[in-house]
Design an enzyme around this catalytic site. Structure first.
Site, PDB file in Angstrom:
ATOM      1  N   LYS A  93      -5.053  -2.770   5.072  1.00  0.00           N
ATOM      2  CA  LYS A  93      -4.863  -2.440   3.661  1.00  0.00           C
ATOM      3  C   LYS A  93      -6.137  -2.756   2.925  1.00  0.00           C
ATOM      4  CE  LYS A  93      -2.474  -1.301   0.042  1.00  0.00           C
ATOM      5  NZ  LYS A  93      -3.520  -0.295  -0.248  1.00  0.00           N
ATOM      6  N   GLN A 114     -11.361  -8.648   2.539  1.00  0.00           N
ATOM      7  CA  GLN A 114      -9.985  -8.175   2.316  1.00  0.00           C
ATOM      8  C   GLN A 114      -8.993  -8.893   3.241  1.00  0.00           C
ATOM      9  OE1 GLN A 114     -10.102  -5.235   0.019  1.00  0.00           O
ATOM     10  NE2 GLN A 114      -8.025  -5.890  -0.435  1.00  0.00           N
ATOM     11  N   LYS A 117      -8.177 -12.165   1.443  1.00  0.00           N
ATOM     12  CA  LYS A 117      -7.531 -11.863   0.167  1.00  0.00           C
ATOM     13  C   LYS A 117      -6.081 -11.438   0.387  1.00  0.00           C
ATOM     14  CE  LYS A 117      -9.853  -8.938  -2.321  1.00  0.00           C
ATOM     15  NZ  LYS A 117     -10.385  -7.763  -3.069  1.00  0.00           N
ATOM     16  N   LYS A 129     -11.157  -1.513   4.808  1.00  0.00           N
ATOM     17  CA  LYS A 129     -11.872  -0.940   3.657  1.00  0.00           C
ATOM     18  C   LYS A 129     -12.532   0.348   4.107  1.00  0.00           C
ATOM     19  CE  LYS A 129     -12.848  -1.931  -0.669  1.00  0.00           C
ATOM     20  NZ  LYS A 129     -12.141  -2.803  -1.625  1.00  0.00           N
ATOM     21  N   GLY A 168      -7.664   2.567  -4.175  1.00  0.00           N
ATOM     22  CA  GLY A 168      -8.908   2.808  -4.905  1.00  0.00           C
ATOM     23  C   GLY A 168      -9.857   1.620  -4.856  1.00  0.00           C
ATOM     24  N   ASP A 169     -11.053   1.864  -5.303  1.00  0.00           N
ATOM     25  CA  ASP A 169     -12.079   0.837  -5.522  1.00  0.00           C
ATOM     26  C   ASP A 169     -13.111   1.522  -6.436  1.00  0.00           C
ATOM     27  OD1 ASP A 169     -12.951  -2.004  -4.329  1.00  0.00           O
ATOM     28  OD2 ASP A 169     -14.773  -0.822  -4.454  1.00  0.00           O
ATOM     29  N   THR A 212      -5.385  -5.523 -11.342  1.00  0.00           N
ATOM     30  CA  THR A 212      -6.516  -6.379 -10.942  1.00  0.00           C
ATOM     31  C   THR A 212      -7.024  -7.172 -12.142  1.00  0.00           C
ATOM     32  OG1 THR A 212      -7.064  -4.678  -9.323  1.00  0.00           O
ATOM     33  CG2 THR A 212      -8.672  -6.430  -9.647  1.00  0.00           C
ATOM     34  N   ASN A 243     -12.002   0.156 -14.067  1.00  0.00           N
ATOM     35  CA  ASN A 243     -10.588  -0.225 -13.981  1.00  0.00           C
ATOM     36  C   ASN A 243     -10.384  -1.726 -14.157  1.00  0.00           C
ATOM     37  OD1 ASN A 243      -8.393  -1.269 -11.790  1.00  0.00           O
ATOM     38  ND2 ASN A 243      -7.644   0.442 -12.998  1.00  0.00           N
ATOM     39  N   SER A 380      -0.531  -3.369  -5.014  1.00  0.00           N
ATOM     40  CA  SER A 380      -0.449  -2.295  -4.022  1.00  0.00           C
ATOM     41  C   SER A 380       0.652  -2.610  -3.014  1.00  0.00           C
ATOM     42  CB  SER A 380      -1.781  -2.152  -3.275  1.00  0.00           C
ATOM     43  OG  SER A 380      -2.718  -1.437  -4.041  1.00  0.00           O
TER      44      SER A 380
HETATM   45  P1  NDP Z   1     -14.690   1.393 -11.333  1.00  0.00           P
HETATM   46  O1  NDP Z   1     -15.368   2.457 -10.591  1.00  0.00           O
HETATM   47  O2  NDP Z   1     -13.470   1.693 -12.111  1.00  0.00           O
HETATM   48  O3  NDP Z   1     -15.707   0.684 -12.310  1.00  0.00           O
HETATM   49  C1  NDP Z   1     -16.884   0.098 -11.848  1.00  0.00           C
HETATM   50  C2  NDP Z   1     -17.678  -0.413 -13.030  1.00  0.00           C
HETATM   51  O4  NDP Z   1     -18.743  -1.218 -12.555  1.00  0.00           O
HETATM   52  C3  NDP Z   1     -18.298   0.705 -13.852  1.00  0.00           C
HETATM   53  O5  NDP Z   1     -18.389   0.294 -15.177  1.00  0.00           O
HETATM   54  C4  NDP Z   1     -19.667   0.835 -13.206  1.00  0.00           C
HETATM   55  O6  NDP Z   1     -20.635   1.396 -14.069  1.00  0.00           O
HETATM   56  C5  NDP Z   1     -19.993  -0.614 -12.921  1.00  0.00           C
HETATM   57  N1  NDP Z   1     -20.924  -0.709 -11.794  1.00  0.00           N
HETATM   58  C6  NDP Z   1     -20.751  -0.201 -10.560  1.00  0.00           C
HETATM   59  N2  NDP Z   1     -21.821  -0.441  -9.793  1.00  0.00           N
HETATM   60  C7  NDP Z   1     -22.675  -1.132 -10.569  1.00  0.00           C
HETATM   61  C8  NDP Z   1     -23.945  -1.670 -10.354  1.00  0.00           C
HETATM   62  N3  NDP Z   1     -24.588  -1.537  -9.186  1.00  0.00           N
HETATM   63  N4  NDP Z   1     -24.533  -2.351 -11.382  1.00  0.00           N
HETATM   64  C9  NDP Z   1     -23.896  -2.475 -12.558  1.00  0.00           C
HETATM   65  N5  NDP Z   1     -22.686  -1.975 -12.825  1.00  0.00           N
HETATM   66  C10 NDP Z   1     -22.085  -1.319 -11.842  1.00  0.00           C
HETATM   67  O7  NDP Z   1     -14.399   0.250 -10.235  1.00  0.00           O
HETATM   68  P2  NDP Z   1     -13.363  -0.953 -10.309  1.00  0.00           P
HETATM   69  O8  NDP Z   1     -13.241  -1.454 -11.694  1.00  0.00           O
HETATM   70  O9  NDP Z   1     -12.151  -0.545  -9.582  1.00  0.00           O
HETATM   71  O10 NDP Z   1     -14.091  -2.042  -9.399  1.00  0.00           O
HETATM   72  C11 NDP Z   1     -14.984  -3.015  -9.935  1.00  0.00           C
HETATM   73  C12 NDP Z   1     -15.120  -4.166  -8.947  1.00  0.00           C
HETATM   74  O11 NDP Z   1     -13.831  -4.748  -8.724  1.00  0.00           O
HETATM   75  C13 NDP Z   1     -15.630  -3.781  -7.559  1.00  0.00           C
HETATM   76  O12 NDP Z   1     -16.383  -4.867  -7.040  1.00  0.00           O
HETATM   77  C14 NDP Z   1     -14.355  -3.638  -6.737  1.00  0.00           C
HETATM   78  O13 NDP Z   1     -14.574  -3.834  -5.371  1.00  0.00           O
HETATM   79  C15 NDP Z   1     -13.531  -4.782  -7.332  1.00  0.00           C
HETATM   80  N6  NDP Z   1     -12.092  -4.693  -7.169  1.00  0.00           N
HETATM   81  C16 NDP Z   1     -11.376  -3.589  -7.568  1.00  0.00           C
HETATM   82  C17 NDP Z   1     -10.009  -3.560  -7.419  1.00  0.00           C
HETATM   83  C18 NDP Z   1      -9.191  -2.422  -7.902  1.00  0.00           C
HETATM   84  O14 NDP Z   1      -7.949  -2.513  -7.812  1.00  0.00           O
HETATM   85  N7  NDP Z   1      -9.755  -1.364  -8.437  1.00  0.00           N
HETATM   86  C19 NDP Z   1      -9.283  -4.684  -6.793  1.00  0.00           C
HETATM   87  C20 NDP Z   1     -10.112  -5.816  -6.482  1.00  0.00           C
HETATM   88  C21 NDP Z   1     -11.458  -5.798  -6.649  1.00  0.00           C
HETATM   89  P3  NDP Z   1     -20.968   2.985 -14.012  1.00  0.00           P
HETATM   90  O15 NDP Z   1     -19.938   3.642 -14.894  1.00  0.00           O
HETATM   91  O16 NDP Z   1     -22.327   3.059 -14.568  1.00  0.00           O
HETATM   92  O17 NDP Z   1     -20.856   3.428 -12.601  1.00  0.00           O
HETATM   93  O1  2IT Z   2     -10.864  -4.861  -3.402  1.00  0.00           O
HETATM   94  C1  2IT Z   2      -9.632  -4.627  -3.488  1.00  0.00           C
HETATM   95  O2  2IT Z   2      -8.795  -5.511  -3.276  1.00  0.00           O
HETATM   96  C2  2IT Z   2      -9.203  -3.277  -3.879  1.00  0.00           C
HETATM   97  N1  2IT Z   2     -10.054  -2.438  -4.146  1.00  0.00           N
HETATM   98  C3  2IT Z   2      -7.755  -2.936  -3.941  1.00  0.00           C
HETATM   99  C4  2IT Z   2      -7.215  -2.640  -2.572  1.00  0.00           C
HETATM  100  C5  2IT Z   2      -5.808  -2.124  -2.510  1.00  0.00           C
HETATM  101  O3  2IT Z   2      -5.396  -1.777  -1.391  1.00  0.00           O
HETATM  102  O4  2IT Z   2      -5.116  -2.047  -3.523  1.00  0.00           O
END
Ligand code: NDP
Ligand code: 2IT
Length: 449
Positions: A93, A114, A117, A129, A168-169, A212, A243, A380
């Site tokens: 997952k 992961q 976590k 992943k 997603g991520d 998240t 997100n 999830s």
């Molecule tokens: P999104 O794609 O929704 O948003 C990512 C954000 O981070 C955007 O604002 C993006 O800016 C910015 N960003 C991405 N890369 C960089 C970089 N190299 N330098 C600066 N800013 C950056 O992703 P999420 O919000 O889903 O994910 C954000 C983080 O959270 C990641 O590390 C992900 O692995 C982690 N995460 C996500 C989960 C989820 O459920 N979605 C769960 C657990 C962890 P821009 O618009 O310019 O690309």
């Molecule tokens: O980093 C993470 O934990 C995620 N992007 C969410 C993974 C999931 O299966 O919901």
């Protein structure tokens, strides 16, 4: 730096020699192994059965070609990845990341994290992943759809509701999940909960979108409370505006904090009056625009190009929610100098090892992403349960389960840290509590992987 245990160090050295170019993966492994010294020293079976040597190697890695046709009729090629890291406690997952810099090292670091976590969530989920070096930013809807369909045409051979359940991520939100789900259904002629983060009309869970960010704040709140603090009256920096960041803003504000800075990969905004998450929702979710356009809505705010400067903004709480290694040693020093009380990770591995040393060394509260961002994958897991029982729970039901899970993760980390002689060290506690569950399942199942 050498790990203070011969067995752990030899596993790490072997890995570092084999995968010398995978810097993010090695960083993530080193961070975990150095906290496991008291664990392997207290139970000889982990070394006898070479649990560490096994846990750092994925059970399976799939790398594939993703061809697709762009709007000009040109045939493009990207690379797709799925790393199925560990299935000891449940089906693989973990999310899918679509971003230009995606490579095997990044997917392996994320898949490795992961494992621990998912174990912390208390739900039966293994670690995996995947992703691609395709970036949906700047692509048309049609291009994104054709890419997602092509990606799933190969990925569908390797996943399934009891085998591997992606989500997603970065770069993968509701739109991408929808296109991939549709293609999976068409190719397999079956409707199953093979992906999470689905839309609410076709099996998605209420509160998964928020999970998240909300979970991060529930976790941070539990840690603050245990240290006689709270969000109340605190200024908060949140990096990113995707997100995780948007819903971290909503919950931090509800808990009494004021979010004064947010960013994207081009720059950051500062609004001393507090950033309304709904404005960021409009900019990012509806218009797919840049954070700099916040000034069109709030002309009194400030925009600064470049990302790392956000950590120099004077505030009380830092919630990194963008990407890996976004806080380096200098940024950590700036946070300390500004009197920040805690750094709680929403993104995966946002702090470099040097930054963590500065943060912890100066007595700031610190939570590692694998604990404090586990609310997304936990929800999830709740989506998978709802799909299995063919029922949907209310927002309140899911949200209250999420809150309970985050508080119990905090308690499990704090207890493990205390038990192994590192009271208050939530980083070590998270690694140890996550590891013990997976390692004990691996011991029970014999040498099968
Ligand atoms: P999104 O794609 O929704 O948003 C990512 C954000 O981070 C955007 O604002 C993006 O800016 C910015 N960003 C991405 N890369 C960089 C970089 N190299 N330098 C600066 N800013 C950056 O992703 P999420 O919000 O889903 O994910 C954000 C983080 O959270 C990641 O590390 C992900 O692995 C982690 N995460 C996500 C989960 C989820 O459920 N979605 C769960 C657990 C962890 P821009 O618009 O310019 O690309
Ligand atoms: O980093 C993470 O934990 C995620 N992007 C969410 C993974 C999931 O299966 O919901």
């Amino acid at each position: 730096m050498a790990i203070n245990n011969a067995y752990l160090n030899s596993v790490y050295e072997d890995l570092a020699a084999r995968y010398a170019e995978q810097s993010e993966f090695l960083e993530a492994v080193h961070e975990v192994l150095e906290t496991l010294v008291p664990v392997v020293e207290s139970d000889p079976r982990y070394e006898q059965q070479n649990i560490i040597g096994r846990i750092v190697e994925p059970e399976r890695t799939v790398i594939f070609r993703v061809p697709w046709v762009d709007d000009n009729g040109k045939v493009q090629v990207n690379r797709g990845y799925r790393v199925q890291f560990n299935s000891a406690i449940g089906p693989y997952k973990g999310g899918l990341r679509f971003r230009e810099n995606v490579n095997l090292s990044i997917i392996k670091f994320l898949g490795f994290e992961q494992i621990f976590k998912n174990a912390l969530t208390t739900l039966p989920m293994g670690g995996g992943k995947g992703g691609s070096d395709f970036d949906p930013k700047g692509k048309s809807d049609g291009e994104v759809m054709r890419f997602c369909q092509s990606f799933m045409t190969e990925l569908c051979k390797h996943i399934g509701p009891d085998t591997d359940v992606p989500a997603g991520d970065i770069g993968v939100g509701g739109r991408e999940i929808g296109y991939m789900f549709g293609q999976y259904k068409r190719l397999t002629n079956s409707w199953t909960g093979v992906l999470t983060g689905k839309g609410l009309t076709y099996g998605g869970s209420l509160a998964r979108t928020e999970a998240t960010g909300f979970g991060l704040c529930y976790f941070a709140n539990a840690q603050l409370k245990a240290n006689s603090q709270s969000f109340e009256g605190k200024d908060v920096i949140i990096s990113g505006s995707g997100n995780v960041a948007i819903y971290a803003n909503q919950k931090a504000t509800q808990l009494g904090g004021k979010v004064i800075a947010m960013s994207d990969s081009n720059g950051y905004i500062v609004d001393e009056n507090g950033i309304d998450y709904k404005v960021i929702q409009v900019i990012k979710e509806q218009k797919q625009a840049r954070i700099s356009t916040y000034l069109d809505y709030v002309p009194t705010a400030k925009y600064v190009p470049g990302c790392s400067g956000i950590w120099t903004v004077k505030a009380d709480i830092a919630l990194p929610c963008a990407t890996q290694n976004e806080i380096d040693e200098d940024s950590a020093k700036a946070l300390v100098a500004n009197g920040v009380v805690g750094v709680f990770e929403g993104s995966n591995m946002p702090c470099t090892p040097e930054a963590i040393a500065v943060i912890k060394g100066n007595g700031l509260l610190y939570s590692p992403g694998k604990a404090s961002n586990a609310g997304g994958v936990a929800t999830s897991g709740l989506e998978m349960s709802q799909n299995s029982e063919r029922l949907s729970w209310t927002f309140e039901e899911v949200d209250s389960k999420l809150q309970g899970i985050m508080e119990s993760i905090y308690a499990a980390c704090a207890d493990a840290a205390k038990k192994y002689g590192m009271p208050g060290d939530i980083q070590a506690g998270a690694n140890i509590a996550g590891f013990l569950k997976v390692a004990d399942a691996m011991l029970a199942q014999g040498v099968c992987y």
